[in-house]
Design a protein around this motif. Structure first.
Motif, PDB file in Angstrom:
ATOM      1  N   HIS A  65       0.685  -1.299   0.087  1.00 18.37           N
ATOM      2  CA  HIS A  65       0.046   0.135   0.193  1.00 18.37           C
ATOM      3  C   HIS A  65       0.991   1.195   0.001  1.00 18.37           C
ATOM      4  N   GLY A  66       0.671   2.394  -0.893  1.00 11.91           N
ATOM      5  CA  GLY A  66       1.471   3.499  -0.917  1.00 11.91           C
ATOM      6  C   GLY A  66       2.322   3.455  -1.866  1.00 11.91           C
ATOM      7  N   ALA A  67       2.779   4.725  -2.160  1.00 12.21           N
ATOM      8  CA  ALA A  67       3.904   5.016  -3.287  1.00 12.21           C
ATOM      9  C   ALA A  67       3.770   3.920  -4.347  1.00 12.21           C
ATOM     10  N   ASP A  68       2.438   4.001  -5.192  1.00 13.75           N
ATOM     11  CA  ASP A  68       2.437   3.157  -6.075  1.00 13.75           C
ATOM     12  C   ASP A  68       3.483   3.114  -7.018  1.00 13.75           C
ATOM     13  N   HIS A  69       3.905   4.325  -7.577  1.00 15.60           N
ATOM     14  CA  HIS A  69       4.905   4.430  -8.792  1.00 15.60           C
ATOM     15  C   HIS A  69       6.067   3.932  -8.428  1.00 15.60           C
ATOM     16  N   ALA A  70       6.490   3.985  -7.163  1.00 12.62           N
ATOM     17  CA  ALA A  70       7.865   3.563  -6.690  1.00 12.62           C
ATOM     18  C   ALA A  70       7.861   1.950  -6.452  1.00 12.62           C
ATOM     19  N   ARG A  71       6.565   1.278  -6.013  1.00  9.34           N
ATOM     20  CA  ARG A  71       6.587  -0.011  -5.750  1.00  9.34           C
ATOM     21  C   ARG A  71       6.566  -0.637  -7.332  1.00  9.34           C
ATOM     22  N   HIS A  72       5.841  -0.021  -8.321  1.00  5.58           N
ATOM     23  CA  HIS A  72       5.711  -0.911  -9.562  1.00  5.58           C
ATOM     24  C   HIS A  72       6.889  -0.646 -10.432  1.00  5.58           C
ATOM     25  N   THR A  73       7.522   0.476 -10.191  1.00  7.01           N
ATOM     26  CA  THR A  73       9.151   0.632 -10.819  1.00  7.01           C
ATOM     27  C   THR A  73       9.954  -0.690 -10.249  1.00  7.01           C
ATOM     28  N   LEU A  74      10.093  -0.619  -9.020  1.00  3.88           N
ATOM     29  CA  LEU A  74      10.911  -1.769  -8.415  1.00  3.88           C
ATOM     30  C   LEU A  74      10.318  -3.170  -8.879  1.00  3.88           C
ATOM     31  N   SER A  75       9.285  -3.390  -9.066  1.00  2.91           N
ATOM     32  CA  SER A  75       8.469  -4.552  -9.111  1.00  2.91           C
ATOM     33  C   SER A  75       9.008  -4.908 -10.678  1.00  2.91           C
ATOM     34  N   ARG A  76       8.805  -4.214 -11.484  1.00  2.00           N
ATOM     35  CA  ARG A  76       9.050  -4.480 -13.022  1.00  2.00           C
ATOM     36  C   ARG A  76      10.433  -4.797 -13.192  1.00  2.00           C
ATOM     37  N   GLN A  77      11.499  -4.467 -12.323  1.00  3.94           N
ATOM     38  CA  GLN A  77      12.691  -4.833 -12.489  1.00  3.94           C
ATOM     39  C   GLN A  77      13.200  -6.017 -11.483  1.00  3.94           C
ATOM     40  N   ILE A  78      12.197  -6.457 -10.808  1.00  2.00           N
ATOM     41  CA  ILE A  78      12.734  -7.225  -9.590  1.00  2.00           C
ATOM     42  C   ILE A  78      13.803  -8.577 -10.095  1.00  2.00           C
ATOM     43  N   GLU A  79      13.390  -8.916 -11.152  1.00  8.11           N
ATOM     44  CA  GLU A  79      14.278  -9.949 -11.657  1.00  8.11           C
ATOM     45  C   GLU A  79      15.661  -9.784 -11.465  1.00  8.11           C
ATOM     46  N   ASP A  80      16.118  -8.673 -11.844  1.00  6.77           N
ATOM     47  CA  ASP A  80      17.417  -8.532 -11.913  1.00  6.77           C
ATOM     48  C   ASP A  80      17.919  -7.630 -10.641  1.00  6.77           C
ATOM     49  N   ALA A  81      17.023  -7.397  -9.958  1.00  5.05           N
ATOM     50  CA  ALA A  81      17.690  -7.028  -8.458  1.00  5.05           C
ATOM     51  C   ALA A  81      18.449  -7.243  -7.720  1.00  5.05           C
ATOM     52  N   GLN A  82      19.388  -6.522  -6.938  1.00  3.21           N
ATOM     53  CA  GLN A  82      19.967  -7.054  -5.798  1.00  3.21           C
ATOM     54  C   GLN A  82      19.468  -6.815  -4.622  1.00  3.21           C
ATOM     55  N   VAL A  83      19.423  -8.138  -3.789  1.00  2.00           N
ATOM     56  CA  VAL A  83      18.544  -8.119  -2.574  1.00  2.00           C
ATOM     57  C   VAL A  83      19.755  -8.346  -1.581  1.00  2.00           C
ATOM     58  N   VAL A  84      19.819  -7.323  -0.518  1.00  2.00           N
ATOM     59  CA  VAL A  84      20.838  -7.533   0.562  1.00  2.00           C
ATOM     60  C   VAL A  84      20.015  -7.403   1.849  1.00  2.00           C
ATOM     61  N   PHE A  85      20.356  -8.531   2.675  1.00  2.00           N
ATOM     62  CA  PHE A  85      19.731  -8.681   3.891  1.00  2.00           C
ATOM     63  C   PHE A  85      20.741  -7.924   4.927  1.00  2.00           C
ATOM     64  N   LEU A  86      20.103  -7.168   5.819  1.00  2.00           N
ATOM     65  CA  LEU A  86      21.116  -6.492   6.777  1.00  2.00           C
ATOM     66  C   LEU A  86      22.037  -5.725   6.132  1.00  2.00           C
ATOM     67  N   PRO A  87      21.865  -4.898   5.284  1.00  2.00           N
ATOM     68  CA  PRO A  87      23.073  -4.045   4.488  1.00  2.00           C
ATOM     69  C   PRO A  87      23.799  -3.041   5.668  1.00  2.00           C
ATOM     70  N   ASP A  88      25.015  -2.970   5.102  1.00  2.00           N
ATOM     71  CA  ASP A  88      25.905  -2.004   5.967  1.00  2.00           C
ATOM     72  C   ASP A  88      25.100  -0.673   6.575  1.00  2.00           C
ATOM     73  N   GLU A  89      25.345  -0.464   7.679  1.00  2.00           N
ATOM     74  CA  GLU A  89      24.608   0.847   8.262  1.00  2.00           C
ATOM     75  C   GLU A  89      25.075   2.044   7.454  1.00  2.00           C
ATOM     76  N   ILE A  90      23.894   2.788   7.550  1.00  2.00           N
ATOM     77  CA  ILE A  90      24.277   4.361   6.857  1.00  2.00           C
ATOM     78  C   ILE A  90      24.422   5.407   7.819  1.00  2.00           C
ATOM     79  N   VAL A  91      25.366   6.156   7.517  1.00  2.00           N
ATOM     80  CA  VAL A  91      25.577   7.387   8.430  1.00  2.00           C
ATOM     81  C   VAL A  91      25.106   8.586   7.839  1.00  2.00           C
ATOM     82  N   LEU A  92      24.051   9.083   8.565  1.00  2.00           N
ATOM     83  CA  LEU A  92      23.529  10.363   8.116  1.00  2.00           C
ATOM     84  C   LEU A  92      24.478  11.599   8.495  1.00  2.00           C
ATOM     85  N   ASN A  93      24.966  11.637   9.644  1.00  2.00           N
ATOM     86  CA  ASN A  93      25.797  12.462   9.884  1.00  2.00           C
ATOM     87  C   ASN A  93      27.185  12.258  10.127  1.00  2.00           C
ATOM     88  N   PRO A  94      28.238  12.203   9.195  1.00  2.00           N
ATOM     89  CA  PRO A  94      29.453  11.790   9.299  1.00  2.00           C
ATOM     90  C   PRO A  94      30.426  12.459  10.309  1.00  2.00           C
TER      91      PRO A  94
END
Length: 250
Positions: A65-94
């Motif tokens: 639910h929500g963000a229809d364009h973003a979801r469908h954009t990702l869904s259309r390309q899902i076969e070639d997606a890189q899926v990463v579980f627990l990716p490296d942490e992101i630092v917003l304020n280095p």
């Protein structure tokens, strides 16, 4: 979660790395980590990654639910997606002096395609809540990391919104982000102004529940046909592993 080695790419390997930092809390993983959101996410994401992507993971995205364009954009390309579980942490304020000041974001998963980038935040099926700034930080992280790609922040919840936020009761997802966005934005290194980011929240944020996800997988399985009995049996085993995982952690 501590930074992870770049060669630790398997879901199981990343889960074990996560557990290794738990210290005395590792006892909570007895009984197979029942009720732990990272264990549930690992079990479900592993199966979704191995199932035919378009038919299953793509359908989960399409039925959220929500963000229809973003979801469908990702869904259309899902076969070639890189899926990463627990990716490296992101630092917003280095520039932050302490770990708390650095505004660390630790998403549960990331999915990247040539034109879309998603962060996934999963909550356990039982009672749970977001930290006050958590969703604002994750929203800033995905919109910054996406660059020229279409960003998507997908929440997998135990129950439909409103979501529980510590100190604020239950809030719509938009409000849970917008309330803390100006404060976090003043410290985060983000190229977009806060007013623009606030306006984009509905285009970026989506949600589903674990039970909806399991229902989608079962529905897709019922409509999937294959002439190879071995392939059919493999798909059935993976679908069963998802539904059993959701039931076991409920």
């Amino acid at each position: 979660m501590q930074p992870q080695a770049h060669d630790n790419t398997s879901v199981l390997g990343r889960l074990l790395d996560e557990i290794s930092w738990e210290g005395a809390n590792v006892r909570s993983y007895r009984d197979g980590g029942r009720g732990r959101e990272n264990v549930l996410t690992a079990e479900v994401l592993t199966a979704l990654d191995f199932l035919p992507r378009r038919a299953f993971l793509g359908a989960v995205l399409d039925n959220a639910h929500g963000a229809d364009h973003a979801r469908h954009t990702l869904s259309r390309q899902i076969e070639d997606a890189q899926v990463v579980f627990l990716p490296d942490e992101i630092v917003l304020n280095p520039d932050g002096r302490s770990r708390g000041d650095r505004l660390i974001v630790q998403p549960d998963a990331a999915i990247t395609t040539p034109t879309a980038h998603a962060l996934i935040e999963a909550k356990k099926i039982g009672r749970s809540s977001f930290q006050p700034q958590q969703l604002a930080r994750e929203y800033l992280a995905v919109t910054r990391q996406a660059g020229d790609r279409t960003p998507l922040l997908l929440l997998i919840l135990g129950t439909p919104p409103p979501v529980a936020v510590t100190g604020h009761g239950r809030l719509p997802i938009h409000d849970a982000i917008a309330h803390h966005l100006p404060t976090v934005h003043t410290l985060a290194h983000h190229p977009s102004p806060v007013d623009e980011l606030t306006a984009r929240i509905p285009d970026v944020c989506a949600w589903t529940t674990w039970h909806d996800l399991a229902h989608t997988v079962l529905t897709q399985h019922a409509h999937t046909t294959n002439t190879d009995p071995s392939t059919t049996a493999a798909i059935t085993r993976l679908v069963t592993s998802i539904t059993h995982a959701v039931a076991r952690h409920s």
